[in-house]
Design a protein around this motif. Structure first.
Motif, PDB file in Angstrom:
ATOM      1  N   UNK A   1       0.835  -1.208   0.000  1.00  0.00           N
ATOM      2  CA  UNK A   1       0.000   0.000   0.000  1.00  0.00           C
ATOM      3  C   UNK A   1       0.870   1.258   0.000  1.00  0.00           C
ATOM      4  N   UNK A   2       0.277   2.349  -0.437  1.00  0.00           N
ATOM      5  CA  UNK A   2       0.995   3.632  -0.323  1.00  0.00           C
ATOM      6  C   UNK A   2       0.769   4.260   1.047  1.00  0.00           C
ATOM      7  N   UNK A   3      -0.235   3.764   1.759  1.00  0.00           N
ATOM      8  CA  UNK A   3      -0.574   4.365   3.051  1.00  0.00           C
ATOM      9  C   UNK A   3      -1.559   3.462   3.792  1.00  0.00           C
ATOM     10  N   UNK A   4      -1.376   3.350   5.095  1.00  0.00           N
ATOM     11  CA  UNK A   4      -2.439   2.815   5.947  1.00  0.00           C
ATOM     12  C   UNK A   4      -3.068   4.019   6.641  1.00  0.00           C
ATOM     13  N   UNK A   5      -4.337   4.251   6.447  1.00  0.00           N
ATOM     14  CA  UNK A   5      -4.990   5.366   7.138  1.00  0.00           C
ATOM     15  C   UNK A   5      -4.859   5.170   8.645  1.00  0.00           C
ATOM     16  N   UNK A   6      -4.802   6.298   9.374  1.00  0.00           N
ATOM     17  CA  UNK A   6      -4.650   6.186  10.834  1.00  0.00           C
ATOM     18  C   UNK A   6      -5.962   5.776  11.509  1.00  0.00           C
ATOM     19  N   UNK A   7      -7.071   5.943  10.792  1.00  0.00           N
ATOM     20  CA  UNK A   7      -8.383   5.536  11.323  1.00  0.00           C
ATOM     21  C   UNK A   7      -9.200   4.947  10.179  1.00  0.00           C
ATOM     22  N   UNK A   8     -10.244   4.174  10.480  1.00  0.00           N
ATOM     23  CA  UNK A   8     -11.098   3.665   9.396  1.00  0.00           C
ATOM     24  C   UNK A   8     -11.658   4.824   8.568  1.00  0.00           C
ATOM     25  N   UNK A   9     -11.681   4.637   7.259  1.00  0.00           N
ATOM     26  CA  UNK A   9     -12.138   5.714   6.372  1.00  0.00           C
ATOM     27  C   UNK A   9     -13.574   6.144   6.699  1.00  0.00           C
ATOM     28  N   UNK A  10     -14.427   5.174   7.016  1.00  0.00           N
ATOM     29  CA  UNK A  10     -15.832   5.510   7.288  1.00  0.00           C
ATOM     30  C   UNK A  10     -15.996   6.289   8.594  1.00  0.00           C
ATOM     31  N   UNK A  11     -15.039   6.154   9.498  1.00  0.00           N
ATOM     32  CA  UNK A  11     -15.029   6.967  10.719  1.00  0.00           C
ATOM     33  C   UNK A  11     -14.577   8.386  10.374  1.00  0.00           C
ATOM     34  N   UNK A  12     -13.493   8.485   9.604  1.00  0.00           N
ATOM     35  CA  UNK A  12     -12.982   9.793   9.174  1.00  0.00           C
ATOM     36  C   UNK A  12     -14.047  10.610   8.447  1.00  0.00           C
ATOM     37  N   UNK A  13     -14.827   9.907   7.613  1.00  0.00           N
ATOM     38  CA  UNK A  13     -15.823  10.602   6.789  1.00  0.00           C
ATOM     39  C   UNK A  13     -17.123  10.862   7.546  1.00  0.00           C
ATOM     40  N   UNK A  14     -17.196  10.390   8.784  1.00  0.00           N
ATOM     41  CA  UNK A  14     -18.405  10.621   9.581  1.00  0.00           C
ATOM     42  C   UNK A  14     -19.559   9.705   9.223  1.00  0.00           C
ATOM     43  N   UNK A  15     -19.271   8.603   8.512  1.00  0.00           N
ATOM     44  CA  UNK A  15     -20.339   7.654   8.135  1.00  0.00           C
ATOM     45  C   UNK A  15     -20.930   7.012   9.388  1.00  0.00           C
ATOM     46  N   UNK A  16     -20.066   6.610  10.300  1.00  0.00           N
ATOM     47  CA  UNK A  16     -20.476   6.063  11.601  1.00  0.00           C
ATOM     48  C   UNK A  16     -19.515   6.595  12.661  1.00  0.00           C
ATOM     49  N   UNK A  17     -19.986   6.679  13.907  1.00  0.00           N
ATOM     50  CA  UNK A  17     -19.105   7.003  15.023  1.00  0.00           C
ATOM     51  C   UNK A  17     -18.542   5.726  15.623  1.00  0.00           C
ATOM     52  N   UNK A  18     -17.433   5.872  16.322  1.00  0.00           N
ATOM     53  CA  UNK A  18     -16.848   4.721  17.018  1.00  0.00           C
ATOM     54  C   UNK A  18     -17.619   4.484  18.316  1.00  0.00           C
ATOM     55  N   UNK A  19     -18.059   3.250  18.506  1.00  0.00           N
ATOM     56  CA  UNK A  19     -18.757   2.922  19.749  1.00  0.00           C
ATOM     57  C   UNK A  19     -17.749   2.744  20.878  1.00  0.00           C
ATOM     58  N   UNK A  20     -18.145   3.105  22.080  1.00  0.00           N
ATOM     59  CA  UNK A  20     -17.262   2.926  23.231  1.00  0.00           C
ATOM     60  C   UNK A  20     -17.572   1.580  23.895  1.00  0.00           C
ATOM     61  N   UNK A  21     -16.663   1.149  24.740  1.00  0.00           N
ATOM     62  CA  UNK A  21     -16.883  -0.093  25.487  1.00  0.00           C
ATOM     63  C   UNK A  21     -18.167  -0.011  26.301  1.00  0.00           C
ATOM     64  N   UNK A  22     -18.389   1.136  26.938  1.00  0.00           N
ATOM     65  CA  UNK A  22     -19.567   1.238  27.803  1.00  0.00           C
ATOM     66  C   UNK A  22     -20.875   1.115  27.020  1.00  0.00           C
ATOM     67  N   UNK A  23     -20.837   1.467  25.748  1.00  0.00           N
ATOM     68  CA  UNK A  23     -22.043   1.332  24.925  1.00  0.00           C
ATOM     69  C   UNK A  23     -22.339  -0.123  24.553  1.00  0.00           C
TER      70      UNK A  23
END
Lengths: 207, 207
Positions: free
Chosen positions: A180-202
């Motif tokens: 690859x030319x790059x591994x994104x530091x976060x999932x692309x769909x998170x970066x784009x605001x498609x979904x939020x990251x769920x927390x453990x407590x959720x």
């Protein structure tokens, strides 16, 4: 073998830096044979119900077959796109790297021909074992700095037909692997605001 | 993040030393809260289709509920045993550690309430994401020297009823976690000759 906190931390780093890689990140470079073998060794180190190891890996290099699978993706993604109408983002996403990756791997479940220990009540256990193998493969690829994408917008029957795979197998995952030319530091769909990251407590409950 | 060969080797060691742990290996000692949190963090670092994160973890400490789940195991295993009649080994195997482990975790798939990106063609993708979370959990537990067993000889509906889990969830895996007196150097079913280990060449094909 007793692991240290440092080992656990490295493992978490590998988990956190693993990405779903698509065609806009793959570069045109082959995967070293020895590295591919290590990645496959990792896959077959996965747990399997009753130690049944019900997995098969079909490595697809043939470009004509990959072209056919790509066409199947386009057909299915055109249908999928309609389900997201009104969401302009969907059509801008690159969702596969079938042709841009170095190799594709069809990961199959081999249906049992005898009773499998542990699979007597829950029939899906064998398929789940194959998914564990895919996750191991994905993680080891990341540790070798190789990207993996899981292409799910494909009809299993069509893929099997294109690859000449018999009815004793079920397609579980269709993977694309490459440098690859790059591994994104976060999932692309998170970066784009498609979904939020769920927390453990959720996602955790205690009873 | 660029990993070294040493990192990949450590990862393989973790894969290779992960075991399915049953009640004859668990010791009576609690899991540290912070360690459990790290193990759950690992689980939710798994890939998920469309970043849907469709997982839920129900941590079962209650002993009465565990007793009921154990009874369900005994019922199902009595049926399973009949399918292996003639194989004297089956009945000597300890296949779960529901009561001996420090905690049990029911890992659930939350059915989607909206269209999930990447799950439009293959409906099982969400369940497979939950399996990836289980595999991450299992590996991180091993890195913290905690044993995990996946108990599959249970009817999902019965487990859900005992735990009061609603129809919006599907049970994917029922896990038992705890400290151990030993991690076997190889899978028990391999040691006992129940199955042989398949080689890469047996499970890989090129097209």
């Amino acid at each position: 073998m007793k692991y240290t906190l440092r080992d656990a931390e490295l493992l978490q780093t590998i988990f956190s830096s693993r990405r779903d890689v698509r065609g806009n990140r793959f570069v045109d470079a082959p995967i070293d044979d020895e590295v591919l073998r290590k990645i496959l060794e990792a896959a077959i180190s996965a747990p399997s119900v009753g130690f049944s190891q019900p997995w098969k890996f079909v490595i697809v290099q043939d470009h004509a077959k990959r072209e056919e699978i790509y066409e199947e993706f386009v057909r299915e993604n055109t249908k999928a796109s309609k389900l997201f109408e009104g969401n302009l983002l969907y059509d801008t996403l690159k969702l596969e790297g079938i042709k841009e990756s170095a190799i594709n791997i069809a990961v199959l479940y081999k249906k049992p021909t005898k009773t499998v220990l542990g699979q007597t009540t829950q029939k899906k256990m064998g398929e789940y074992s194959v998914v564990c193998a895919i996750q191991n493969l994905w993680l080891m690829a990341r540790a070798y700095n190789i990207g993996v994408g899981w292409v799910s917008i494909l009809r299993a029957k069509k893929v099997k037909k294109i690859l000449g795979i018999g009815n004793e197998y079920k397609l579980i995952g269709y993977l694309t692997l490459g440098h690859v030319n790059e591994f994104l530091d976060e999932p692309e769909l998170l970066k784009l605001g498609w979904e939020n990251k769920k927390t453990i407590d959720e996602v955790v409950e205690w009873v």
